[in-house]
Motif scaffolding. Structure first.
Motif, mmCIF file in Angstrom:
data_model
loop_
_atom_site.group_PDB
_atom_site.id
_atom_site.type_symbol
_atom_site.label_atom_id
_atom_site.label_comp_id
_atom_site.label_asym_id
_atom_site.label_seq_id
_atom_site.Cartn_x
_atom_site.Cartn_y
_atom_site.Cartn_z
ATOM 1 N N UNK A 91 7.644 0.622 -1.015
ATOM 2 C CA UNK A 91 7.136 -0.628 -0.448
ATOM 3 C C UNK A 91 6.930 -1.636 -1.576
ATOM 4 N N UNK A 92 7.346 -2.881 -1.350
ATOM 5 C CA UNK A 92 7.191 -3.880 -2.404
ATOM 6 C C UNK A 92 5.738 -4.303 -2.612
ATOM 7 N N UNK A 93 5.463 -4.792 -3.809
ATOM 8 C CA UNK A 93 4.145 -5.340 -4.122
ATOM 9 C C UNK A 93 3.834 -6.450 -3.120
ATOM 10 N N UNK A 94 2.608 -6.457 -2.625
ATOM 11 C CA UNK A 94 2.178 -7.458 -1.647
ATOM 12 C C UNK A 94 2.281 -7.008 -0.205
ATOM 13 N N UNK A 95 2.810 -5.795 0.029
ATOM 14 C CA UNK A 95 2.847 -5.235 1.380
ATOM 15 C C UNK A 95 1.472 -4.650 1.676
ATOM 16 N N UNK A 96 0.806 -5.179 2.691
ATOM 17 C CA UNK A 96 -0.559 -4.770 3.021
ATOM 18 C C UNK A 96 -0.674 -4.593 4.529
ATOM 19 N N UNK A 97 -1.392 -3.566 4.930
ATOM 20 C CA UNK A 97 -1.749 -3.387 6.336
ATOM 21 C C UNK A 97 -3.263 -3.428 6.457
ATOM 22 N N UNK A 98 -3.729 -4.211 7.404
ATOM 23 C CA UNK A 98 -5.147 -4.296 7.737
ATOM 24 C C UNK A 98 -5.325 -3.600 9.077
ATOM 25 N N UNK A 99 -6.212 -2.629 9.129
ATOM 26 C CA UNK A 99 -6.528 -1.944 10.375
ATOM 27 C C UNK A 99 -7.760 -2.560 11.002
#
Length: 156
Positions: A101-109
């Motif tokens: 996964x590239x830098x800056x890929x974020x998931x918020x639950x």
């Protein structure tokens, strides 16, 4: 946070990427002690499984940076603390890509009450994908700000 406080809603966090920064930011608001139930820093996968009940097979198949992991983390925070709202962060702050996964890929639950102005819609949980730019600290701080915006949009 003021909106959560005024509505009498309780909140808990499960943080990987932000490592406690989200809970610390929530705690800065006067009156937070009546709303913030607690937080779990789950930087390692074994903590995600043991304290938040994230599916170990899911982590083995997809890694920690995955929407279902974020969703399960948010649900786990709710369960562990008895909060009405659970918030979770997982992602790649850098400086290098992680698990493809590239830098800056974020998931918020986000788990708990939902709908406009926090009207109940049967609870449940969801994950929001963020694509963020910047260095490690900028990504972590932007994750906190975007998570708080999601809270405002859903529950305040």
């Amino acid at each position: 946070m003021h909106g959560l406080i005024s509505r009498g809603l309780t909140v808990a966090t499960a943080e990987s990427l932000t490592a406690g920064l989200l809970a610390a930011t929530l705690a800065e608001v006067p009156g937070a002690s009546g709303t913030l139930q607690g937080g779990i820093i789950a930087y390692q996968n074994h903590v995600k499984t043991s304290l938040l009940d994230v599916d170990a097979d899911l982590l083995a198949r997809h890694g920690a940076v995955h929407p279902e992991v974020a969703r399960q983390m948010a649900e786990g925070a709710r369960r562990a603390t008895g909060a009405e709202v659970g918030l979770a962060t997982t992602g790649v702050a850098g400086p290098e890509p992680h698990q493809g996964r590239p830098v800056g890929t974020v998931y918020v639950g986000l788990a708990g009450l939902g709908g406009p102005a926090g009207q109940a819609r049967g609870g449940g949980a969801e994950a929001v994908l963020l694509r963020l730019d910047g260095g490690r600290e900028a990504i972590r701080r932007a994750t906190v700000l975007r998570t708080l915006q999601e809270v405002l949009d859903r529950w305040v």
